[in-house]
Scaffold this motif. Sequence first.
Motif, PDB file in Angstrom:
ATOM      1  N   GLY A  24       0.815  -1.215   0.000  1.00  0.00           N
ATOM      2  CA  GLY A  24       0.000   0.000   0.000  1.00  0.00           C
ATOM      3  C   GLY A  24       0.850   1.267   0.000  1.00  0.00           C
ATOM      4  O   GLY A  24       0.358   2.343   0.340  1.00  0.00           O
ATOM      5  N   LYS A  25       2.106   1.153  -0.409  1.00  0.00           N
ATOM      6  CA  LYS A  25       3.013   2.307  -0.401  1.00  0.00           C
ATOM      7  C   LYS A  25       2.552   3.426  -1.315  1.00  0.00           C
ATOM      8  O   LYS A  25       2.451   4.574  -0.891  1.00  0.00           O
ATOM      9  N   SER A  26       2.288   3.080  -2.577  1.00  0.00           N
ATOM     10  CA  SER A  26       1.938   4.129  -3.531  1.00  0.00           C
ATOM     11  C   SER A  26       0.629   4.797  -3.152  1.00  0.00           C
ATOM     12  O   SER A  26       0.483   6.001  -3.311  1.00  0.00           O
ATOM     13  N   THR A  27      -0.326   4.000  -2.665  1.00  0.00           N
ATOM     14  CA  THR A  27      -1.599   4.578  -2.260  1.00  0.00           C
ATOM     15  C   THR A  27      -1.367   5.593  -1.151  1.00  0.00           C
ATOM     16  O   THR A  27      -1.869   6.718  -1.204  1.00  0.00           O
ATOM     17  N   LEU A  28      -0.566   5.227  -0.179  1.00  0.00           N
ATOM     18  CA  LEU A  28      -0.259   6.148   0.912  1.00  0.00           C
ATOM     19  C   LEU A  28       0.453   7.382   0.374  1.00  0.00           C
ATOM     20  O   LEU A  28       0.092   8.521   0.687  1.00  0.00           O
ATOM     21  N   GLU A 315      -3.908  -5.211 -11.768  1.00  0.00           N
ATOM     22  CA  GLU A 315      -2.794  -5.185 -10.832  1.00  0.00           C
ATOM     23  C   GLU A 315      -3.292  -4.823  -9.432  1.00  0.00           C
ATOM     24  O   GLU A 315      -2.984  -5.492  -8.458  1.00  0.00           O
ATOM     25  N   ASP A 316      -4.099  -3.774  -9.348  1.00  0.00           N
ATOM     26  CA  ASP A 316      -4.518  -3.266  -8.049  1.00  0.00           C
ATOM     27  C   ASP A 316      -5.576  -4.123  -7.370  1.00  0.00           C
ATOM     28  O   ASP A 316      -5.762  -4.027  -6.168  1.00  0.00           O
ATOM     29  N   THR A 317      -6.305  -4.944  -8.143  1.00  0.00           N
ATOM     30  CA  THR A 317      -7.235  -5.842  -7.475  1.00  0.00           C
ATOM     31  C   THR A 317      -6.508  -7.094  -7.004  1.00  0.00           C
ATOM     32  O   THR A 317      -7.054  -7.883  -6.260  1.00  0.00           O
TER      33      THR A 317
END
Lengths: 655, 73
Positions: A24-28, A315-317
Amino acid sequence: MTIHPVHIMPHAKSAVVIGNPNSGKSTLFNHLTGLNQKTANYPGVTVEKRTGRVFFENKKMDLIDLPGCYSIYPFSEDERISIDVIKGNLAGLSSPDKIIYVLDATQIYQGLTFLQQLSELGIPIVVALTMNDIATKKGIKVNHSLLSSKLKLPVIPINAKNGIGLSSLIASIFSSETPAEPIFSIDKESNHAEEFSLRFKYNQNLLHELAPFEKSEKVHISYTIIKRLVDKPLTSTIIFLCAMFIVFQAVFAWATPLMDLIDNGATALSAIVSSNLEDGALNSFVSDGIISGVGSVIIFLPQILILFLFIILMEDTGYLSRAAFLSDRLMRSIGLSGQSIIPLLSSFACAVPSIMATRVIPNNRDRIVTIMTAPFMTCSARLPIYALLIGAFVPQISYGFVNLQGLVLFGLYLLGIFGGSLTAVLLRKSLLKGPKPNFIQTIPEFRVPDLKSVIYKLYDRAIVFLKRAGTVILLASMFVWFLSYFPRSEIIQENLVFQLSETTDTASREILLNNAAADQLQQSWLGRTGRALEPFFAPLGWDWRVTSAVIAGFPAREVVVAVMGTIYAVGEEAENQTLANRLTNAVDQDGNQIFTLPMVIGMLIFYAWCLQCVATIAIIRRETNSWKWPVISWVYMTSIGYLGAFTAFQVGSML
Amino acid sequence: MKTLKDLNADESGIIIGISEINDDVLRLMSMGLVVGAEIKCEGLSLGGDPKFFSLYGSQITARNNTLHFFKIS
Ligand SMILES: Nc1nc2c(ncn2[C@@H]2O[C@H](COP(=O)(O)OP(=O)(O)O)[C@@H](O)[C@H]2O)c(=O)[nH]1
């Protein structure tokens, strides 16, 4: 005179966002920095550097988003960069002031080893605990205050997607000044294998104390159903095939209206410029060189974005890793692994981003095989040529549901895949011999993608594509324009002016203009080169005009359609005919048809295999860091394209 | 001796030894496949290779040619 006091701004502190892949790095990062972010390149390496700013009570901090790692010992190019940045080993970049360690609440066992190692660097660390919602669904409950006291680090549970915990996280990042203490020290003498065993033993014990699995609530039913369906070999294979079908349907059907829009836009713009500038070199340069050049690149953007939208969603799912898992078997038969499926799929839109996507492949040999295979996949730039030739020369017959033109197009896709597979097998047996690749990967949990992240990622790819391919193709099309415009023949021009003054009929004036343009082209550098090289391409059934068009297409293959459009715009009827008709009617000096079936088949094979794209060559050069592979790739693909066209024409003409 | 390669879907085991250390094995170790870890086979690809395991909440794939270095009980 008043003297203003000068505020000396202290240098902004820097922090890295790091953790395991998919934690969850990029989301953060996206939610912390918002629009205050930019992508650049690390000096001398190919990995993109994503940086951004966060603000807190008049203070600011630079954030760097780093590729995920499992430990401080890197296995791939991506991971090496992360470790170098953290250790301050990159020139011009000192090690960060702080570390934001992203820990997935469902994968604490796996995440803690890297954190243990980072805690020994003497840098302040704040742990952002993500995926708490998924943990709850899976029946995992993490006591974060106990975890925090065990790690001797601040642990902040967050959910970046809805903003929970972000303000405490920011406050904690700005206030943490004390360097982390080693979480668990191991004997300096131990080797990597021993070190991993000791560190994970510690994680097992810690997990035992946290007992996250014990307070298990009911596991969500939807989660179980998805898992059942997707993790069984047969249903998952069927789902995979359906997904691929939908993706390709979307790329070709949904993109068309957008592409038409861009095409019409470029044509209109070109017409406006053309009518507002004085006739001459500048006019032609701007309208034919620049606008058509840029237009010919941007027209592929819708297809590329739609394809990437699907890839990012998959990718994200968490679906893409499963697709890679499923296709590993198939990829193994050509000496690759499931990890190559993502780059190769992207290649159907454009080889440039696909070659960049090979960075996740840890082994360099496997990576280069994938890079060499990628340009064989039918990219969108090949479609205009296929569409032109198939439309003109393949009859519109249907056998039940199957349409012959569609079948030929499908055959060309297969031809590309076949060429790529053959190349992979050959490389594995010759230049890139080595142990079979493995397929070691984590499979993330299923989850709902975050809209903001998806948009950012899509935007990122669009910019990268436009920048890289756009600049190179733009330069190339300016060059081709130059070759096809100069030298100008005064005689042709004077004749034209004279003939134009003789007639007022619009149709005949058009014919005169077209004929003059074709004559100018014939004696331009491009036309001369075409004539000079004609003997070399004659065994393929090509005359000087086809040869010139193909040469013009070497920097960017789709240019060939535009050049043929000009070269064949000759003669009385040209005005009322489509380009396809003009090609069908084209004859050589002796009156023989040029575009015979064997010649057309040969040309299609040539375009399926040949590497006519400077952008791809440039990216191969950049990603492999040498001229060796782009040169090999170009020579090899051009040769087999030539041989294919030669064989088709010679054999076909004998029959 | 049973290895991870021999696990079928839904079977579990505990890693009791690693017979060879190479880059791929180290990579798996860096993801948590070390002696003492409890591991469960979650799924197979068509044909049974690669396999897909879970350990303490993480899910990892690998091919049989590496998995057979991990001895299990
Ligand atoms: N449910 C849930 N999903 C999350 C959370 N954080 C991230 N994600 C999702 O997890 C996926 C991977 O996240 P990403 O930030 O790309 O991971 P990275 O590889 O570490 O950069 C994306 O689909 C995110 O939307 C979270 O706290 N809860």
